[in-house]
Write a protein that holds these residues in place. Structure first.
Motif, mmCIF file in Angstrom:
data_model
loop_
_atom_site.group_PDB
_atom_site.id
_atom_site.type_symbol
_atom_site.label_atom_id
_atom_site.label_comp_id
_atom_site.label_asym_id
_atom_site.label_seq_id
_atom_site.Cartn_x
_atom_site.Cartn_y
_atom_site.Cartn_z
ATOM 1 N N LEU A 172 0.832 -1.200 0.000
ATOM 2 C CA LEU A 172 0.000 0.000 0.000
ATOM 3 C C LEU A 172 0.866 1.248 0.000
ATOM 4 C CD1 LEU A 172 -2.866 -0.819 2.544
ATOM 5 C CD2 LEU A 172 -2.918 -0.878 0.051
ATOM 6 N N LYS A 174 -0.677 4.485 -0.977
ATOM 7 C CA LYS A 174 -1.618 5.533 -0.561
ATOM 8 C C LYS A 174 -1.052 6.929 -0.813
ATOM 9 C CE LYS A 174 -5.445 5.762 2.176
ATOM 10 N NZ LYS A 174 -5.922 6.526 3.301
ATOM 11 N N ASP A 175 -0.592 7.143 -2.008
ATOM 12 C CA ASP A 175 -0.095 8.457 -2.419
ATOM 13 C C ASP A 175 -1.311 9.282 -2.834
ATOM 14 O OD1 ASP A 175 0.847 10.659 -3.786
ATOM 15 O OD2 ASP A 175 2.311 9.542 -4.983
ATOM 16 N N VAL A 176 -1.867 10.012 -1.866
ATOM 17 C CA VAL A 176 -3.116 10.733 -2.138
ATOM 18 C C VAL A 176 -2.876 11.894 -3.108
ATOM 19 C CG1 VAL A 176 -4.212 10.097 0.029
ATOM 20 C CG2 VAL A 176 -2.866 12.173 -0.068
ATOM 21 N N GLN A 177 -1.659 12.411 -3.077
ATOM 22 C CA GLN A 177 -1.330 13.530 -3.955
ATOM 23 C C GLN A 177 -1.488 13.138 -5.421
ATOM 24 O OE1 GLN A 177 -0.955 15.923 -1.873
ATOM 25 N NE2 GLN A 177 -1.205 17.319 -3.619
ATOM 26 N N ASN A 178 -0.882 12.026 -5.791
ATOM 27 C CA ASN A 178 -0.906 11.598 -7.185
ATOM 28 C C ASN A 178 -1.979 10.550 -7.496
ATOM 29 O OD1 ASN A 178 1.463 13.180 -8.039
ATOM 30 N ND2 ASN A 178 2.499 11.882 -6.530
ATOM 31 N N GLY A 179 -2.729 10.183 -6.479
ATOM 32 C CA GLY A 179 -3.800 9.218 -6.720
ATOM 33 C C GLY A 179 -3.310 7.815 -6.998
ATOM 34 N N LEU A 180 -2.194 7.437 -6.363
ATOM 35 C CA LEU A 180 -1.697 6.068 -6.529
ATOM 36 C C LEU A 180 -1.937 5.295 -5.234
ATOM 37 C CD1 LEU A 180 1.582 6.805 -8.487
ATOM 38 C CD2 LEU A 180 -0.516 5.749 -9.354
ATOM 39 N N TYR A 181 -2.778 4.288 -5.327
ATOM 40 C CA TYR A 181 -3.193 3.574 -4.122
ATOM 41 C C TYR A 181 -2.179 2.529 -3.695
ATOM 42 C CZ TYR A 181 -6.016 0.753 -0.978
ATOM 43 O OH TYR A 181 -6.472 0.048 0.106
ATOM 44 N N ALA A 182 -1.783 1.682 -4.623
ATOM 45 C CA ALA A 182 -0.879 0.587 -4.246
ATOM 46 C C ALA A 182 0.136 0.336 -5.347
ATOM 47 C CB ALA A 182 -1.674 -0.680 -3.959
ATOM 48 N N ASP A 183 1.203 -0.363 -4.996
ATOM 49 C CA ASP A 183 2.296 -0.650 -5.918
ATOM 50 C C ASP A 183 2.072 -2.026 -6.564
ATOM 51 O OD1 ASP A 183 4.626 -1.378 -7.161
ATOM 52 O OD2 ASP A 183 5.920 -1.103 -5.411
ATOM 53 N N PRO A 184 1.710 -2.044 -7.849
ATOM 54 C CA PRO A 184 1.369 -3.330 -8.490
ATOM 55 C C PRO A 184 2.492 -4.363 -8.400
ATOM 56 C CG PRO A 184 0.879 -1.497 -9.967
ATOM 57 C CD PRO A 184 1.602 -0.914 -8.787
ATOM 58 N N PHE A 187 2.231 -7.119 -5.703
ATOM 59 C CA PHE A 187 1.168 -8.132 -5.742
ATOM 60 C C PHE A 187 1.584 -9.237 -6.707
ATOM 61 C CE2 PHE A 187 -0.746 -4.205 -4.482
ATOM 62 C CZ PHE A 187 -1.787 -4.527 -3.628
ATOM 63 N N TRP B 16 -10.849 8.078 -0.800
ATOM 64 C CA TRP B 16 -9.601 7.692 -0.106
ATOM 65 C C TRP B 16 -8.539 8.770 -0.176
ATOM 66 C CZ3 TRP B 16 -4.788 6.841 -2.430
ATOM 67 C CH2 TRP B 16 -4.774 6.778 -3.841
ATOM 68 N N ARG B 17 -8.685 9.708 -1.139
ATOM 69 C CA ARG B 17 -7.692 10.785 -1.285
ATOM 70 C C ARG B 17 -8.081 12.038 -0.507
ATOM 71 N NH1 ARG B 17 -6.542 11.615 -7.551
ATOM 72 N NH2 ARG B 17 -4.871 12.918 -6.660
ATOM 73 N N PHE B 63 -4.481 -7.072 -12.659
ATOM 74 C CA PHE B 63 -4.813 -6.326 -11.447
ATOM 75 C C PHE B 63 -4.067 -4.994 -11.344
ATOM 76 C CE2 PHE B 63 -1.508 -9.430 -9.992
ATOM 77 C CZ PHE B 63 -0.522 -8.515 -9.626
ATOM 78 N N ALA B 64 -2.935 -4.892 -12.057
ATOM 79 C CA ALA B 64 -2.117 -3.676 -11.946
ATOM 80 C C ALA B 64 -2.943 -2.429 -12.265
ATOM 81 C CB ALA B 64 -0.905 -3.757 -12.863
ATOM 82 N N VAL B 67 -5.195 -1.907 -8.828
ATOM 83 C CA VAL B 67 -4.578 -1.590 -7.521
ATOM 84 C C VAL B 67 -3.895 -0.231 -7.532
ATOM 85 C CG1 VAL B 67 -4.270 -4.038 -6.940
ATOM 86 C CG2 VAL B 67 -2.358 -2.777 -7.941
ATOM 87 N N LYS B 68 -3.490 0.220 -8.703
ATOM 88 C CA LYS B 68 -2.863 1.538 -8.778
ATOM 89 C C LYS B 68 -3.856 2.645 -8.422
ATOM 90 C CE LYS B 68 -0.672 1.136 -12.864
ATOM 91 N NZ LYS B 68 0.065 1.519 -14.080
ATOM 92 N N TYR B 69 -5.121 2.457 -8.835
ATOM 93 C CA TYR B 69 -6.036 3.585 -8.830
ATOM 94 C C TYR B 69 -7.110 3.622 -7.755
ATOM 95 C CZ TYR B 69 -3.786 4.095 -13.320
ATOM 96 O OH TYR B 69 -2.839 4.226 -14.298
ATOM 97 N N ARG B 70 -7.326 2.505 -7.073
ATOM 98 C CA ARG B 70 -8.406 2.572 -6.070
ATOM 99 C C ARG B 70 -8.264 1.499 -4.994
ATOM 100 N NH1 ARG B 70 -12.287 -1.376 -7.141
ATOM 101 N NH2 ARG B 70 -12.252 -2.206 -9.260
ATOM 102 N N ARG B 295 -9.891 9.617 -10.416
ATOM 103 C CA ARG B 295 -9.269 9.305 -11.702
ATOM 104 C C ARG B 295 -10.239 8.437 -12.489
ATOM 105 N NH1 ARG B 295 -2.859 8.802 -11.351
ATOM 106 N NH2 ARG B 295 -3.301 8.176 -13.492
#
Lengths: 438, 438
Positions: A172, A174-184, A187, B16-17, B63-64, B67-70, B295
């Motif tokens: 996770l 959770k980069d709210v600034q850039n809208g990136l939730y998780a690092d693919p 996974f 979430w942001r 999934f990439a 998971v990046k976006y939400r 996004r």
């Protein structure tokens, strides 16, 4: 020394009739919560919830012959563990999962969730289930054969652990600034395709705080020992005598070492049914009363289910026949029980009554100090790393084991007086496993 | 008026942001517990936990792209409900169970256990699951077809309810004097043999305090309405406009009556995504910010999973094509979404962004009094019996809906200020079902 507490009535088949036994007989959440908190105050390693996926009905071919004579209530373990986790802070919560009748994706999610809710205190006891009665609640006419279900159990464990690893630590962002939730890249598709399961993954819940909840396995057969020596972290075992317990302990530790494991990373905990009195005489009287309260049918029904073989076929007053070859349920455990009974020339009724006393678990009887001394003697003789306590009955009142035996063990310097950390792995002294994908 | 609270982040894809959103992003048990107790203090009917059995991976085939976006964290519902039940006293706990990928015997036991732990506050929301990604975590290459899974859902509900009835009220005798535990005549083999399930029974846990946990169903298609009118007790529905909500309400109540049911025994609760500010301006600013934080990929990924159709095939700046015929997931819901988008000439990206604002749920924006007024207008116009509240995000701080909108509804005399009894059926005004075997 490590101590787990069985949160169940119904091991000792006279227990539910004892005047001190809790009254409800059903699902008694207030009682479970009270006992859980008492066990946590005593610094026990964990609570343990057993399971069975049916009301036994092979004794006499109908459930009527079981529900009449013994407790058959089975609160489902994973939901119970989650609730227990929510009302405790430090004690571990371990429960039984059937590899024959559970979906690995769901089991992995539930156990991960319990590990999150508890902050890293979950353990799972993988069993293969034993009876045709269980099979028939899940769309099968007969239970899987012995070899087949062990192979399935192995694969089940593998898939569940892969799933826990499939959501990497730190995934996770959770980069709210850039809208990136998780690092693919953290996974992983599991893409498991085996003889029994096809599961793609990844899991949809973050990796458990413990990395993987603690793996408990229960059994005693040689096939079981080979399996457990490879991957079990806690072994729950039935041992009626010190000598057999020592042999088992030596064997499984040696085998674990042969598999490249640190023998200390596998904790061997025989179950015991302690009958504790205020003093020796009180304990002897309690033991005699508990035994007198057993009906042979309670034991025979229990054996029928565990062996997956109907004991009602044999008259209670006939000598116990050698039925070892007919056991398709818990083989390792019952071959020994039957052999002993045949050698001692017991009747079928006597076998049932005797089995119902403790289900072949070691049953120390005595004052708190005497019971503690017996546990210490097993522990010091390298027969175990601790015990799973199976109380003869659950009680609302003060429990002498927790309030008086545990302090004796603490005074002897073998049992903790405070939890060493926050997770069950901390309590058991087990390392947090790395993800296979890292 | 009845109010349920969705215990999940991730409905509004900008949530979430938002700076007030709780920080963890993962499984946050302390937060869930805090919100649950807050909701109970506000006398809400129940907490509600949604579910999905995978990380969505059909958007762009991996999934990439999701998971990046939400947010994709899914705490497993039944273990979460059990934990919530343990830390609350009066509020209902409802959660989602998939009839496509659960075993009815296990689901029945878990829900019965939650009903016992909570003292009669459990509800289950039966869904059929929607995507191939979910199927692939359970040994199938593709999800069941639409008709097949509705048939399966019907049978699943039937088997689970039979199992709850199979342990009769009053079955436990606990005659310690004579050693009789239970009355065999109060237990029943279910002996279910259907197109999808073979289950013998009986269940191994006493009948739930509510007889049967409350049955929630979610949907909007005509096939769904026919099903829900027969047996749903709570209907959770997506309605973007008052008129459509009124039509649905009238239709389902009429159909329920035609099936011989009291129309009051089925509670229709549209979901809403309330954006509440301290005053109107604050709310408008919050709404604008939340929308700006979306996004388009977040919405397109969500739609792809729910429709079981990959939206990455279409360029974001192309006009939305009419893909109604390709939807194999949630048909009823998305046929309308697509039709609207095509008629309005939106681009694919606009559709994704728009969908992500509230997933097509009604989203009242305003001060506490203004939001309350909008809910009252729906309620008084016979568009619903209440609402499922889907907060745009979960927050640690004071929640304006619970702390300020609910008091407005109480002041208007339509919402309770104390729980009327101890079970969820009491709260909802639903009768306790008799066992079919009595």
């Amino acid at each position: 020394m490590h101590l787990a507490l069985y949160l169940e009535a119904g091991t000792h088949q006279g227990g539910w009739r004892h005047p001190d036994s809790a009254a409800s007989g059903g699902v008694d959440w207030r009682l479970y919560k009270q006992i859980a908190r008492r066990a946590e105050a005593a610094c026990l390693d964990m609570l343990f919830v057993a399971d069975k996926l049916s009301i036994d009905d092979n004794y006499g071919g109908h459930f009527a012959n079981t529900v009449k004579y013994r407790p058959v209530v089975r609160p489902e373990p994973l939901t119970l563990l989650a609730a227990l986790a929510a009302v405790t802070d430090r004690i571990g919560v371990g429960g039984t999962v059937s590899s024959s009748y559970s979906a690995p994706y769901t089991a992995a999610r539930m156990l991960a969730n319990i590990d999150h809710i508890s902050g890293g205190r979950a353990a799972w006891n993988v069993v293969t289930s034993v009876s045709d009665g269980e099979a028939r609640n899940f769309g099968r006419a007969q239970h899987y054969a012995h070899g087949e279900r062990y192979q399935r159990a192995n694969e089940f464990i593998e898939v569940v652990q892969k799933l826990w690893d499939s959501w990497g630590d730190g995934a996770l962002i959770k980069d709210v600034q850039n809208g990136l939730y998780a690092d693919p890249s953290r996974f992983h598709y599991v893409d498991h395709h085996g003889a029994n399961f096809d599961v793609r993954g990844p899991i949809n819940i973050p990796r458990p705080p413990q990395g993987q909840p603690v793996l408990i396995q229960a059994g005693v057969s040689e096939a079981f020992i080979d399996l457990a020596a490879q991957n079990a972290e806690v072994v729950f075992v039935v041992q009626a005598t010190l000598e057999r317990a020592q042999d088992f302990y030596r064997l499984i530790k040696t085998k674990a070492k042969a598999f490249g494991r640190d023998p200390a990373s596998i904790k061997v905990l025989p179950g015991i049914v302690p009958v504790v009195g205020r003093d020796e005489r009180d304990a002897q009287e309690k033991d005699a009363l508990l035994k007198a309260l057993i009906r042979p049918e309670a034991g025979l029904s229990f054996m029928s289910a565990s062996m997956n073989h109907d004991m009602a076929r044999y008259p209670q007053d006939a000598p116990m026949p050698d039925i070892s070859a007919q056991i398709t349920g818990s083989k390792g455990r019952f071959e020994y029980v039957i052999k002993q009974a045949v050698e001692r020339g017991l009747s079928v009724g006597q076998v049932g009554k005797g089995y119902a006393e403790s289900l072949s678990f070691f049953s120390p009887v005595g004052s708190p100090a005497q019971v503690a001394e017996q546990l210490l003697s097993w522990y010091r003789a390298q027969a175990c790393d601790g015990f799973v306590i199976l109380p003869p009955y659950l009680e609302e009142a003060d429990d002498l084991f927790l309030s008086q035996v545990v302090p004796c063990l603490q005074a002897a310097g073998v049992f903790r007086t405070a939890y060493p950390g926050s997770t069950l792995r901390d309590t058991l002294g087990l390392a947090r496993p790395a993800s296979r994908y890292d």
